[in-house]
Design an enzyme around this catalytic site. Structure first.
Site, short mmCIF file in Angstrom:
data_model
loop_
_atom_site.label_atom_id
_atom_site.label_comp_id
_atom_site.label_asym_id
_atom_site.label_seq_id
_atom_site.Cartn_x
_atom_site.Cartn_y
_atom_site.Cartn_z
N CYS A 1 36.69 61.61 44.03
CA CYS A 1 36.58 61.03 42.61
C CYS A 1 35.07 60.98 41.92
O CYS A 1 35.02 61.06 40.85
CB CYS A 1 37.21 59.35 42.67
SG CYS A 1 38.80 59.55 43.71
N ASP B 1 39.61 54.14 46.64
CA ASP B 1 40.71 53.34 46.83
C ASP B 1 41.61 54.18 47.66
O ASP B 1 42.47 53.50 48.72
CB ASP B 1 41.48 52.66 45.63
CG ASP B 1 40.46 51.48 45.20
OD1 ASP B 1 39.52 51.38 45.37
OD2 ASP B 1 41.08 50.67 44.09
N CYS C 1 36.07 56.26 40.13
CA CYS C 1 37.07 55.76 40.69
C CYS C 1 37.17 54.10 40.32
O CYS C 1 36.42 53.59 39.87
CB CYS C 1 36.83 55.85 42.32
SG CYS C 1 38.37 55.35 43.29
N ASP C 2 38.22 53.71 40.80
CA ASP C 2 39.10 52.49 40.14
C ASP C 2 38.27 51.50 39.76
O ASP C 2 37.94 51.00 38.57
CB ASP C 2 40.00 51.82 41.18
CG ASP C 2 41.26 53.23 41.39
OD1 ASP C 2 41.09 54.12 40.85
OD2 ASP C 2 42.20 52.62 41.95
N LYS C 3 37.41 50.82 40.61
CA LYS C 3 36.54 49.61 40.58
C LYS C 3 35.15 49.77 39.86
O LYS C 3 34.59 48.90 39.37
CB LYS C 3 36.36 48.69 41.87
CG LYS C 3 37.67 48.58 42.43
CD LYS C 3 38.54 47.85 41.83
CE LYS C 3 40.05 47.81 42.34
NZ LYS C 3 40.80 49.18 42.60
N CYS D 1 42.24 60.03 40.54
CA CYS D 1 43.46 60.29 40.58
C CYS D 1 44.15 60.61 39.09
O CYS D 1 43.66 59.97 38.20
CB CYS D 1 44.18 59.23 41.36
SG CYS D 1 43.57 58.97 42.95
N SER E 1 48.54 49.31 43.58
CA SER E 1 47.54 50.50 43.02
C SER E 1 48.31 50.82 41.59
O SER E 1 49.55 50.52 41.39
CB SER E 1 47.78 51.73 43.92
OG SER E 1 47.68 52.99 43.37
#
Length: 553
Positions: free
Chosen positions: A46, A78, A119-121, A191, A468
């Site tokens: 990521c 994640d 990535c996500d956060k 992702c 998710s």
């Protein structure tokens, strides 16, 4: 400039000596000193490429007349932490990202910063830092991976999680599972579906804190490097024009972001993150605002996990600006909202060139995929403060069934794989909230197992944890108050009837109030698993998911 306090005058000779030791000159120190915050590590694909992008951002800053200083922020991948103890640290990394930027920027007197997320956060953490510090700053998402290929079908990581359940159900061979594992993520980048990373990337453009079009190019596309360079140059324009994050992050900007979220059917995590960013910006945003906007904004984007396409596909037909233009033309956005370009959102979209292509990814507002917003806020006796569900990710809109209760995700996951969960049951997973877990882990392993076992349209799930962006099915998360603080979800027993109604917005525990009061009197919070370290520190300060799970000392 803030940096003058740190580096100007005779008394600051020692301070300057440190920077001259790394090659800076007096001329460099006369310029704005600007941080380049890069979410980077080698934990997964990521963010593996972000350091090289940061060099382009540094070049943009230097050529525009600034002195760049690179530093890194934490990353939790994640997808790797999912289903393990490591997932407790995912949401915590959002706060650590914001705190790392605050610490580095303030400790070294930087005049502003550019943030490169992945990535996500990392994106919400960087947005929180921008809002908190309120000095000239800009963000750029570092890009999605390209879609994988499985038997001629485009796939993303969510397909791999669901394949685990399909394998245990006997509907997928081990060879196919291994092939999918080896080909689902072919390049660097986050992702590929409209999961949390790409949802938050979309939101950066809707908020106006990122350059128009910067969210969509894949990590490996040459456009990504161009945007990295332009992001650096734009930071100097922000300083010149005196534009700060809170000038952009108005209530109207947050309404635009919620509108884009609802129209795209993005990740439920965005609800949590927008509440947290608004908190840092001093903007009063509540779950009611999401519900209000969701009732008037249709879902028009066909992307994974509920749909067919990926972020790379969206990029090819016009990217995030295509979505925003359709919403603006339907008078669903505040077009006069200021952005980091110094122009309004409407002006940016008018100037942005979108290819005139026949495409199936983004529909017109008058021909939606779903007539309402993709995310619904539920309230009721089981969630007095609220809960969140992605209604567009399931055909089922209501479910009244018997509860199958688990006190951890791990217990529930094993029960699904062992075929202990039966059709028409409602799986309840509790003590996985912000305080209870602690860290409010995502439940993709268990939700994907339910889908893979063929139970997606017969079994629902309710939890005080979260999901998710790859989750699909009738899965209700963020139940507040959480079980650990004595919320009603702590009182549920096996066999209790629960009503989920996403059309009317109800989440109710159908148990007599006298019986619930009896249970409440004998209920005791479970003993904490963590009494020292980061998890214990977080649990002692974190607030309810209904408030964005922000830290309140």
């Amino acid at each position: 400039m803030r940096s003058k306090e740190f580096y100007s005058g005779v008394e600051r000779a020692p301070n300057r000596a440190f920077l001259k030791a790394v090659g800076l000159t007096d001329e460099d120190l006369e310029k704005p000193l600007l941080g380049v915050a890069v979410a980077w590590n080698e934990a997964g694909p990521c963010n593996i490429h972000t350091l090289s992008l940061a060099q382009e951002t540094k070049r943009g800053i230097a050529e525009a007349g600034g002195t760049p200083r690179l530093f890194v922020t934490p990353v939790v991948i994640d997808g790797i932490a999912m289903g393990t103890e490591g997932m407790r640290y995912s949401l915590i990394s959002r706060e650590l990202t914001a705190n790392t930027i605050e610490l580095t920027v303030n400790a070294h007197g930087y005049d502003g910063f550019a943030a490169l997320s992945g990535c996500d956060k990392t994106t919400p953490g960087m947005l929180m830092a921008m809002a908190r510090l309120n000095i000239p700053s800009i963000i750029m998402y570092s890009g999605t991976t390209l879609p994988g290929n499985f038997k001629g079908k485009r796939v993303a990581i969510g397909d791999v999680y669901e394949a685990v359940g399909a394998y245990t159900a006997g509907s997928l061979s081990l060879d196919d599972l291994v092939y999918l594992e080896n080909h689902a993520i072919p390049t660097a980048g986050a992702c590929g579906g409209l999961y949390t990373a790409n949802t938050m990337a979309l939101i950066t453009e809707a908020l106006g804190v990122a350059l128009p079009g910067s969210a969509s190019p894949p990590a490996v596309d040459a456009e990504r490097r161009k945007f990295a360079y332009l992001t650096g140059k734009t930071l100097l324009k922000l300083i010149e024009n005196g534009i700060k994050p809170r000038d952009v992050l108005t209530f109207e900007a947050f309404e635009n972001a919620i509108t884009a979220l609802m129209a795209s059917g993005g990740s439920t995590n965005a609800v949590l993150h927008l509440l947290a960013v608004a908190h840092e910006a001093g903007v009063k945003l509540t779950l009611d605002d999401f519900e209000r906007i969701g009732k008037k904004v249709p879902e028009i984007v066909d992307m994974k996990p509920a749909g067919r396409f990926t972020m790379a596909d969206l990029y090819e037909v016009g990217g995030v600006p295509l979505i925003l233009k359709k919403l603006l033309n339907a008078h669903l956005l505040h077009g006069n909202a200021l952005t980091v370009t110094g122009k309004s959102l409407q002006e940016n979209l008018r100037e942005y060139q979108i290819p005139q292509l026949t495409q199936e990814i983004v529909r017109d507002v008058n021909d939606p995929i779903y007539p309402l917003g993709g995310i619904k806020i539920l309230k009721g006796s089981l969630a007095p403060e609220g809960a969140v569900v992605k209604v567009s990710a399931t055909k089922r809109k209501t479910h009244t069934g018997k509860a199958k209760v688990f006190d951890s995700e791990k217990q529930a996951f094993q029960a699904v794989l062992s075929k202990e969960v039966k059709p028409e049951e409602i799986v309840v997973i509790r003590y996985e909230g912000p305080k209870g877990a602690p860290g409010m882990p995502e439940m993709l392993s268990v939700t994907a197992a339910i889908v893979g076992e063929g139970l997606a349209e017969s079994v629902s799930l309710v939890t005080d944890g979260r999901f998710s962006g790859a989750t699909r099915g009738l899965m209700v998360g963020h139940v507040s108050p959480e079980a650990f603080v004595g919320g009603p979800i702590a009182l549920v027993e096996d066999g209790d009837k629960i009503r989920i109604d996403t059309q009317l917005g109800f989440l109710d525990l159908l148990v007599d109030t006298n019986e619930l009061e009896r249970r409440r009197k004998i209920w005791e919070p479970p003993k904490r698993n963590f009494t020292t370290g980061l998890l214990a520190q977080y649990a002692s300060m974190v607030s309810s998911a209904s408030e964005g799970a922000v830290l309140k000392p």
